[in-house]
Design a protein around this motif. Structure first.
Motif, PDB file in Angstrom:
ATOM      1  N   ALA A   6       0.829  -1.201   0.000  1.00  0.00           N
ATOM      2  CA  ALA A   6       0.000   0.000   0.000  1.00  0.00           C
ATOM      3  C   ALA A   6       0.867   1.256   0.000  1.00  0.00           C
ATOM      4  O   ALA A   6       0.565   2.244  -0.691  1.00  0.00           O
ATOM      5  N   ALA A   7       1.958   1.210   0.778  1.00  0.00           N
ATOM      6  CA  ALA A   7       2.875   2.353   0.823  1.00  0.00           C
ATOM      7  C   ALA A   7       3.567   2.549  -0.520  1.00  0.00           C
ATOM      8  O   ALA A   7       3.758   3.691  -0.978  1.00  0.00           O
ATOM      9  N   ILE A   8       3.932   1.455  -1.157  1.00  0.00           N
ATOM     10  CA  ILE A   8       4.578   1.523  -2.482  1.00  0.00           C
ATOM     11  C   ILE A   8       3.648   2.202  -3.484  1.00  0.00           C
ATOM     12  O   ILE A   8       4.057   3.082  -4.248  1.00  0.00           O
ATOM     13  N   GLU A   9       2.367   1.795  -3.447  1.00  0.00           N
ATOM     14  CA  GLU A   9       1.405   2.363  -4.393  1.00  0.00           C
ATOM     15  C   GLU A   9       1.146   3.836  -4.080  1.00  0.00           C
ATOM     16  O   GLU A   9       1.088   4.677  -4.989  1.00  0.00           O
ATOM     17  N   LYS A  10       1.030   4.169  -2.797  1.00  0.00           N
ATOM     18  CA  LYS A  10       0.741   5.548  -2.401  1.00  0.00           C
ATOM     19  C   LYS A  10       1.880   6.492  -2.774  1.00  0.00           C
ATOM     20  O   LYS A  10       1.664   7.607  -3.262  1.00  0.00           O
ATOM     21  N   LEU A  11       3.111   6.032  -2.549  1.00  0.00           N
ATOM     22  CA  LEU A  11       4.283   6.876  -2.789  1.00  0.00           C
ATOM     23  C   LEU A  11       4.814   6.771  -4.222  1.00  0.00           C
ATOM     24  O   LEU A  11       5.770   7.463  -4.581  1.00  0.00           O
ATOM     25  N   ASN A  12       4.178   5.853  -5.006  1.00  0.00           N
ATOM     26  CA  ASN A  12       4.663   5.597  -6.375  1.00  0.00           C
ATOM     27  C   ASN A  12       6.152   5.266  -6.365  1.00  0.00           C
ATOM     28  O   ASN A  12       6.940   5.780  -7.159  1.00  0.00           O
ATOM     29  N   TYR A  13       6.519   4.400  -5.419  1.00  0.00           N
ATOM     30  CA  TYR A  13       7.934   4.053  -5.204  1.00  0.00           C
ATOM     31  C   TYR A  13       8.469   3.202  -6.362  1.00  0.00           C
ATOM     32  O   TYR A  13       7.787   2.288  -6.845  1.00  0.00           O
ATOM     33  N   LYS A  14       9.665   3.512  -6.815  1.00  0.00           N
ATOM     34  CA  LYS A  14      10.369   2.727  -7.822  1.00  0.00           C
ATOM     35  C   LYS A  14      11.701   2.282  -7.236  1.00  0.00           C
ATOM     36  O   LYS A  14      12.427   3.110  -6.653  1.00  0.00           O
ATOM     37  N   PRO A  15      12.037   0.997  -7.355  1.00  0.00           N
ATOM     38  CA  PRO A  15      13.312   0.533  -6.801  1.00  0.00           C
ATOM     39  C   PRO A  15      14.494   1.193  -7.500  1.00  0.00           C
ATOM     40  O   PRO A  15      14.425   1.521  -8.682  1.00  0.00           O
ATOM     41  N   ASN A  16      15.554   1.387  -6.749  1.00  0.00           N
ATOM     42  CA  ASN A  16      16.784   1.973  -7.282  1.00  0.00           C
ATOM     43  C   ASN A  16      17.540   0.903  -8.054  1.00  0.00           C
ATOM     44  O   ASN A  16      18.176   0.022  -7.461  1.00  0.00           O
ATOM     45  N   MET A  17      17.436   0.966  -9.398  1.00  0.00           N
ATOM     46  CA  MET A  17      18.050  -0.074 -10.223  1.00  0.00           C
ATOM     47  C   MET A  17      19.563  -0.053 -10.108  1.00  0.00           C
ATOM     48  O   MET A  17      20.221  -1.088 -10.173  1.00  0.00           O
ATOM     49  N   LEU A  18      20.145   1.138  -9.920  1.00  0.00           N
ATOM     50  CA  LEU A  18      21.594   1.222  -9.773  1.00  0.00           C
ATOM     51  C   LEU A  18      22.051   0.472  -8.532  1.00  0.00           C
ATOM     52  O   LEU A  18      23.017  -0.294  -8.572  1.00  0.00           O
ATOM     53  N   GLY A  19      21.320   0.682  -7.437  1.00  0.00           N
ATOM     54  CA  GLY A  19      21.672  -0.032  -6.212  1.00  0.00           C
ATOM     55  C   GLY A  19      21.491  -1.528  -6.361  1.00  0.00           C
ATOM     56  O   GLY A  19      22.312  -2.314  -5.905  1.00  0.00           O
ATOM     57  N   ARG A  20      20.395  -1.908  -7.014  1.00  0.00           N
ATOM     58  CA  ARG A  20      20.153  -3.337  -7.233  1.00  0.00           C
ATOM     59  C   ARG A  20      21.262  -3.948  -8.086  1.00  0.00           C
ATOM     60  O   ARG A  20      21.744  -5.054  -7.812  1.00  0.00           O
ATOM     61  N   ASN A  21      21.670  -3.236  -9.121  1.00  0.00           N
ATOM     62  CA  ASN A  21      22.725  -3.746  -9.988  1.00  0.00           C
ATOM     63  C   ASN A  21      24.054  -3.860  -9.257  1.00  0.00           C
ATOM     64  O   ASN A  21      24.840  -4.779  -9.501  1.00  0.00           O
ATOM     65  N   LEU A  22      24.333  -2.897  -8.368  1.00  0.00           N
ATOM     66  CA  LEU A  22      25.578  -2.956  -7.592  1.00  0.00           C
ATOM     67  C   LEU A  22      25.599  -4.199  -6.705  1.00  0.00           C
ATOM     68  O   LEU A  22      26.627  -4.853  -6.564  1.00  0.00           O
ATOM     69  N   ARG A  23      24.450  -4.524  -6.116  1.00  0.00           N
ATOM     70  CA  ARG A  23      24.389  -5.701  -5.244  1.00  0.00           C
ATOM     71  C   ARG A  23      24.555  -6.987  -6.041  1.00  0.00           C
ATOM     72  O   ARG A  23      25.145  -7.951  -5.559  1.00  0.00           O
ATOM     73  N   SER A  24      24.010  -7.008  -7.250  1.00  0.00           N
ATOM     74  CA  SER A  24      24.055  -8.234  -8.052  1.00  0.00           C
ATOM     75  C   SER A  24      25.280  -8.313  -8.960  1.00  0.00           C
ATOM     76  O   SER A  24      25.521  -9.338  -9.588  1.00  0.00           O
ATOM     77  N   SER A  25      26.052  -7.220  -9.038  1.00  0.00           N
ATOM     78  CA  SER A  25      27.212  -7.132  -9.939  1.00  0.00           C
ATOM     79  C   SER A  25      26.797  -7.286 -11.400  1.00  0.00           C
ATOM     80  O   SER A  25      27.587  -7.717 -12.231  1.00  0.00           O
ATOM     81  N   ARG A  26      25.559  -6.977 -11.715  1.00  0.00           N
ATOM     82  CA  ARG A  26      25.053  -7.028 -13.083  1.00  0.00           C
ATOM     83  C   ARG A  26      24.386  -5.708 -13.432  1.00  0.00           C
ATOM     84  O   ARG A  26      23.719  -5.089 -12.593  1.00  0.00           O
ATOM     85  N   SER A  27      24.549  -5.286 -14.666  1.00  0.00           N
ATOM     86  CA  SER A  27      23.946  -4.029 -15.103  1.00  0.00           C
ATOM     87  C   SER A  27      22.595  -4.242 -15.769  1.00  0.00           C
ATOM     88  O   SER A  27      21.799  -3.320 -15.876  1.00  0.00           O
ATOM     89  N   GLY A  28      22.366  -5.464 -16.270  1.00  0.00           N
ATOM     90  CA  GLY A  28      21.149  -5.723 -17.022  1.00  0.00           C
ATOM     91  C   GLY A  28      21.181  -5.141 -18.423  1.00  0.00           C
ATOM     92  O   GLY A  28      20.153  -5.049 -19.099  1.00  0.00           O
ATOM     93  N   LEU A  29      22.378  -4.743 -18.878  1.00  0.00           N
ATOM     94  CA  LEU A  29      22.541  -4.127 -20.188  1.00  0.00           C
ATOM     95  C   LEU A  29      23.452  -4.963 -21.080  1.00  0.00           C
ATOM     96  O   LEU A  29      24.471  -5.496 -20.616  1.00  0.00           O
ATOM     97  N   ILE A  30      23.108  -5.043 -22.363  1.00  0.00           N
ATOM     98  CA  ILE A  30      23.962  -5.649 -23.382  1.00  0.00           C
ATOM     99  C   ILE A  30      24.354  -4.550 -24.359  1.00  0.00           C
ATOM    100  O   ILE A  30      23.495  -3.846 -24.899  1.00  0.00           O
ATOM    101  N   LEU A  31      25.655  -4.393 -24.563  1.00  0.00           N
ATOM    102  CA  LEU A  31      26.161  -3.423 -25.530  1.00  0.00           C
ATOM    103  C   LEU A  31      26.148  -4.058 -26.923  1.00  0.00           C
ATOM    104  O   LEU A  31      26.643  -5.176 -27.103  1.00  0.00           O
ATOM    105  N   VAL A  32      25.566  -3.357 -27.887  1.00  0.00           N
ATOM    106  CA  VAL A  32      25.504  -3.850 -29.266  1.00  0.00           C
ATOM    107  C   VAL A  32      26.236  -2.853 -30.155  1.00  0.00           C
ATOM    108  O   VAL A  32      25.849  -1.682 -30.245  1.00  0.00           O
TER     109      VAL A  32
END
Length: 299
Positions: A6-32
């Motif tokens: 409910a708090a996520i919906e009320k605040l329109n919260y979006k996870p910090n992808m940069l922080g998530r990527n730092l924790r996983s050591s993955r960027s989620g990006l492929i360079l073409v």
């Protein structure tokens, strides 16, 4: 959990992808890396790459290099600094550093061709030598012995020239160096070279071009110089882009599974990303000779 949602919906919260990527050591990006965004062949390659990447929850970062080695090396720094998880290289410049490409620390896949003498980097491609051989053999089968090759600076050009030469030699036809023309995918640079070829006193009766873009330019030059295709000069292209069957005459060409090349390149790259020590085998896809109006049997 309900209160958190409910708090996520009320605040329109979006996870910090940069922080998530730092924790996983993955960027989620492929360079073409592609040389240009204006060529239909690369449009299909990128479509396949993007489709497969999305299925695997990856995004792509598309960079046009203009086949410039310095620009390629600059973009490649992104892999070293882990700003992207891996790179798919479509048509690197002929001088691109093979040492960097073959460094096992960096997940790299070549799409659409191969670097001669380098079997360490997995590739997704067709058999370019066999495809060119089939194209020239078709011209020989309909009566042509005076066959020109319009080459280019693409990285599969060497294999396609070998296929051209092999077909001629197997049929006892001498290779005429005056009929092997180096050109470019850019129309303005290619047209003069084709015009000179057609104006030769002993001109060829058929042309094998290593891309449909070059072949279509040849069709225009043939018409502009008062000749007819296929009556005076037959033409075979390579790739089977949409424009090949919109031309008049329609263009005989080698068909590549361009979208599938891109899809398979992503699958290979993800295997390298997920299992860095695993030996990844290259993939060779089928090609097909599509016979249309630009070649017909000589009388």
């Amino acid at each position: 959990r309900k209160r958190v949602e409910a708090a996520i919906e009320k605040l329109n919260y979006k996870p910090n992808m940069l922080g998530r990527n730092l924790r996983s050591s993955r960027s989620g990006l492929i360079l073409v890396l592609i040389p240009t965004i204006s060529h239909a062949y690369y449009t299909h390659i990128v479509t396949g790459i993007q489709n497969e990447a999305i299925l695997n929850r990856y995004n792509i970062l598309l960079c046009a290099t203009d086949s410039n080695e310095e620009r390629e090396l600059m973009y490649f720094e992104m892999v070293k600094h882990k700003l992207v998880d891996g790179v798919i290289v479509a048509d690197p410049s002929l001088n691109f550093h093979q040492k960097i490409l073959s460094d096992a620390r960096y997940p790299v896949v070549l799409c659409g061709g191969e670097l001669e003498g380098n079997d360490l980097v997995p590739t997704v491609r067709i058999d370019n030598m066999a495809a060119a051989y089939n194209a020239v053999k078709h011209l020989i089968s309909i009566g042509h012995t005076k066959i020109a090759l319009i080459n280019s600076n693409i990285h599969s050009a060497g294999q396609r020239e070998q296929g051209y030469i092999k077909a001629l030699e197997e049929h006892g036809i001498p290779v005429n160096p005056n009929w092997i023309i180096d050109s470019d995918l850019v129309l303005q640079k290619t047209s003069p070279a084709i015009r000179e070829l057609l104006l030769q006193k002993d001109r060829p009766t058929a042309i094998f071009a290593v891309s449909d873009t070059i072949a279509i330019t040849a069709l225009k030059m043939i018409k502009d110089n008062g000749l007819r295709c296929p009556e005076d000069v037959a033409v075979v292209g390579f790739d089977n882009i949409e424009f090949s069957y919109m031309m008049n005459p329609t263009l005989t060409t080698i068909s590549q599974p361009m979208t599938e090349l891109g899809e398979q390149a992503v699958k290979l790259l993800l295997t390298r990303i997920q299992s860095p020590k695993k030996k990844v085998k290259s993939i060779i896809l089928d090609h097909e000779l599509i016979i249309r109006e630009s070649t017909m049997k000589m009388l």
